[in-house]
Design a protein around this motif. Structure first.
Motif, PDB file in Angstrom:
ATOM      1  N   VAL A  31       0.848  -1.192   0.000  1.00  0.00           N
ATOM      2  CA  VAL A  31       0.000   0.000   0.000  1.00  0.00           C
ATOM      3  C   VAL A  31       0.879   1.235   0.000  1.00  0.00           C
ATOM      4  O   VAL A  31       2.024   1.209   0.437  1.00  0.00           O
ATOM      5  CB  VAL A  31      -0.947   0.026   1.222  1.00  0.00           C
ATOM      6  CG1 VAL A  31      -1.919  -1.119   1.183  1.00  0.00           C
ATOM      7  CG2 VAL A  31      -0.167   0.029   2.509  1.00  0.00           C
ATOM      8  N   SER A  32       0.323   2.336  -0.498  1.00  0.00           N
ATOM      9  CA  SER A  32       1.080   3.588  -0.538  1.00  0.00           C
ATOM     10  C   SER A  32       0.850   4.382   0.740  1.00  0.00           C
ATOM     11  O   SER A  32      -0.104   4.147   1.487  1.00  0.00           O
ATOM     12  CB  SER A  32       0.643   4.426  -1.748  1.00  0.00           C
ATOM     13  OG  SER A  32      -0.647   4.971  -1.532  1.00  0.00           O
ATOM     14  N   CYS A  91       2.416  -0.937  19.825  1.00  0.00           N
ATOM     15  CA  CYS A  91       2.587  -0.431  18.457  1.00  0.00           C
ATOM     16  C   CYS A  91       2.497   1.090  18.452  1.00  0.00           C
ATOM     17  O   CYS A  91       1.684   1.660  19.175  1.00  0.00           O
ATOM     18  CB  CYS A  91       1.520  -1.007  17.532  1.00  0.00           C
ATOM     19  SG  CYS A  91       1.609  -2.781  17.324  1.00  0.00           S
ATOM     20  N   PRO A  92       3.315   1.760  17.625  1.00  0.00           N
ATOM     21  CA  PRO A  92       3.266   3.216  17.576  1.00  0.00           C
ATOM     22  C   PRO A  92       1.966   3.721  16.947  1.00  0.00           C
ATOM     23  O   PRO A  92       1.346   3.031  16.134  1.00  0.00           O
ATOM     24  CB  PRO A  92       4.468   3.592  16.714  1.00  0.00           C
ATOM     25  CG  PRO A  92       4.736   2.381  15.890  1.00  0.00           C
ATOM     26  CD  PRO A  92       4.317   1.208  16.723  1.00  0.00           C
ATOM     27  N   GLY A 113       1.687  -1.495  12.594  1.00  0.00           N
ATOM     28  CA  GLY A 113       2.493  -2.661  12.912  1.00  0.00           C
ATOM     29  C   GLY A 113       3.065  -3.230  11.629  1.00  0.00           C
ATOM     30  O   GLY A 113       2.630  -2.889  10.529  1.00  0.00           O
ATOM     31  N   GLY A 114       4.041  -4.074  11.740  1.00  0.00           N
ATOM     32  CA  GLY A 114       4.622  -4.737  10.573  1.00  0.00           C
ATOM     33  C   GLY A 114       5.241  -3.770   9.582  1.00  0.00           C
ATOM     34  O   GLY A 114       5.930  -2.817   9.953  1.00  0.00           O
ATOM     35  N   ASP A 115       4.989  -4.014   8.300  1.00  0.00           N
ATOM     36  CA  ASP A 115       5.560  -3.203   7.219  1.00  0.00           C
ATOM     37  C   ASP A 115       5.044  -1.764   7.215  1.00  0.00           C
ATOM     38  O   ASP A 115       5.689  -0.883   6.651  1.00  0.00           O
ATOM     39  CB  ASP A 115       5.255  -3.840   5.857  1.00  0.00           C
ATOM     40  CG  ASP A 115       5.926  -5.201   5.688  1.00  0.00           C
ATOM     41  OD1 ASP A 115       6.921  -5.462   6.409  1.00  0.00           O
ATOM     42  OD2 ASP A 115       5.462  -5.992   4.860  1.00  0.00           O
ATOM     43  N   HIS A 116       3.896  -1.536   7.809  1.00  0.00           N
ATOM     44  CA  HIS A 116       3.318  -0.192   7.799  1.00  0.00           C
ATOM     45  C   HIS A 116       4.149   0.807   8.597  1.00  0.00           C
ATOM     46  O   HIS A 116       4.144   1.998   8.292  1.00  0.00           O
ATOM     47  CB  HIS A 116       1.888  -0.206   8.323  1.00  0.00           C
ATOM     48  CG  HIS A 116       0.937  -0.886   7.397  1.00  0.00           C
ATOM     49  ND1 HIS A 116      -0.308  -1.292   7.811  1.00  0.00           N
ATOM     50  CD2 HIS A 116       1.026  -1.250   6.105  1.00  0.00           C
ATOM     51  CE1 HIS A 116      -0.943  -1.866   6.799  1.00  0.00           C
ATOM     52  NE2 HIS A 116      -0.141  -1.864   5.753  1.00  0.00           N
ATOM     53  N   VAL A 117       4.882   0.334   9.602  1.00  0.00           N
ATOM     54  CA  VAL A 117       5.687   1.238  10.430  1.00  0.00           C
ATOM     55  C   VAL A 117       6.736   1.943   9.573  1.00  0.00           C
ATOM     56  O   VAL A 117       6.936   3.153   9.690  1.00  0.00           O
ATOM     57  CB  VAL A 117       6.349   0.484  11.605  1.00  0.00           C
ATOM     58  CG1 VAL A 117       7.282   1.392  12.381  1.00  0.00           C
ATOM     59  CG2 VAL A 117       5.283  -0.094  12.531  1.00  0.00           C
ATOM     60  N   ALA A 118       7.398   1.216   8.690  1.00  0.00           N
ATOM     61  CA  ALA A 118       8.427   1.808   7.834  1.00  0.00           C
ATOM     62  C   ALA A 118       7.822   2.856   6.893  1.00  0.00           C
ATOM     63  O   ALA A 118       8.416   3.909   6.666  1.00  0.00           O
ATOM     64  CB  ALA A 118       9.139   0.729   7.028  1.00  0.00           C
ATOM     65  N   ILE A 119       6.642   2.574   6.364  1.00  0.00           N
ATOM     66  CA  ILE A 119       5.975   3.534   5.475  1.00  0.00           C
ATOM     67  C   ILE A 119       5.624   4.794   6.253  1.00  0.00           C
ATOM     68  O   ILE A 119       5.861   5.911   5.799  1.00  0.00           O
ATOM     69  CB  ILE A 119       4.722   2.903   4.834  1.00  0.00           C
ATOM     70  CG1 ILE A 119       5.115   1.727   3.939  1.00  0.00           C
ATOM     71  CG2 ILE A 119       3.953   3.951   4.033  1.00  0.00           C
ATOM     72  CD1 ILE A 119       3.949   0.890   3.460  1.00  0.00           C
ATOM     73  N   TRP A 120       5.063   4.618   7.457  1.00  0.00           N
ATOM     74  CA  TRP A 120       4.706   5.777   8.282  1.00  0.00           C
ATOM     75  C   TRP A 120       5.933   6.563   8.707  1.00  0.00           C
ATOM     76  O   TRP A 120       5.893   7.790   8.757  1.00  0.00           O
ATOM     77  CB  TRP A 120       3.889   5.330   9.496  1.00  0.00           C
ATOM     78  CG  TRP A 120       2.445   5.164   9.184  1.00  0.00           C
ATOM     79  CD1 TRP A 120       1.775   3.992   9.013  1.00  0.00           C
ATOM     80  CD2 TRP A 120       1.471   6.200   9.001  1.00  0.00           C
ATOM     81  NE1 TRP A 120       0.455   4.239   8.737  1.00  0.00           N
ATOM     82  CE2 TRP A 120       0.245   5.582   8.724  1.00  0.00           C
ATOM     83  CE3 TRP A 120       1.527   7.587   9.040  1.00  0.00           C
ATOM     84  CZ2 TRP A 120      -0.921   6.307   8.496  1.00  0.00           C
ATOM     85  CZ3 TRP A 120       0.363   8.310   8.805  1.00  0.00           C
ATOM     86  CH2 TRP A 120      -0.837   7.665   8.536  1.00  0.00           C
ATOM     87  N   ASP A 121       7.037   5.877   9.024  1.00  0.00           N
ATOM     88  CA  ASP A 121       8.266   6.595   9.382  1.00  0.00           C
ATOM     89  C   ASP A 121       8.740   7.471   8.223  1.00  0.00           C
ATOM     90  O   ASP A 121       9.245   8.578   8.436  1.00  0.00           O
ATOM     91  CB  ASP A 121       9.359   5.619   9.806  1.00  0.00           C
ATOM     92  CG  ASP A 121       9.151   5.070  11.212  1.00  0.00           C
ATOM     93  OD1 ASP A 121       8.446   5.731  12.016  1.00  0.00           O
ATOM     94  OD2 ASP A 121       9.693   3.983  11.508  1.00  0.00           O
ATOM     95  N   GLY A 122       8.554   6.989   7.003  1.00  0.00           N
ATOM     96  CA  GLY A 122       8.870   7.797   5.821  1.00  0.00           C
ATOM     97  C   GLY A 122       7.976   9.018   5.728  1.00  0.00           C
ATOM     98  O   GLY A 122       8.425  10.114   5.360  1.00  0.00           O
TER      99      GLY A 122
END
Length: 92
Positions: free
Chosen positions: A3-4, A61-62, A33-42
């Motif tokens: 997801v974007s 979870c953040p 959680g999971g892969d979404h954390v990296a996207i949100w950090d971006g």
């Protein structure tokens, strides 16, 4: 399926598509959680979101919140129509 960041921000804002109509934003949070954390950090690095550390309620979870700049970017080009019938578009 990846997801974007725009899709995640729309989800955080509560915007959902129903056919050709969009429901107006009504919230602003996303427990990631999971892969979404990296996207949100971006998104945080771009200034589109802020981050709060998780707690007992979120299971550690953040929690991310969309900023005004993120809201403008995520909702750009979306027209919110009235719930009943067509007419003058309204914006949140």
């Amino acid at each position: 399926m990846r997801v974007s960041g725009y899709e995640l921000m729309r989800h955080a804002l509560g915007v959902q598509q129903y056919g050709v109509r969009f429901k107006k934003p009504y919230r602003n949070h996303f427990v990631a959680g999971g892969d979404h954390v990296a996207i949100w950090d971006g998104l945080v690095a771009q200034g589109f979101a802020t981050k709060r550390e998780g707690n007992q309620i979120t299971g550690g979870c953040p929690v991310f919140y969309v900023t005004d700049a993120g809201r403008a970017a995520a909702l750009a080009g979306i027209t919110f129509k009235r719930l009943w019938g067509y007419g003058t578009p309204t914006h949140a």
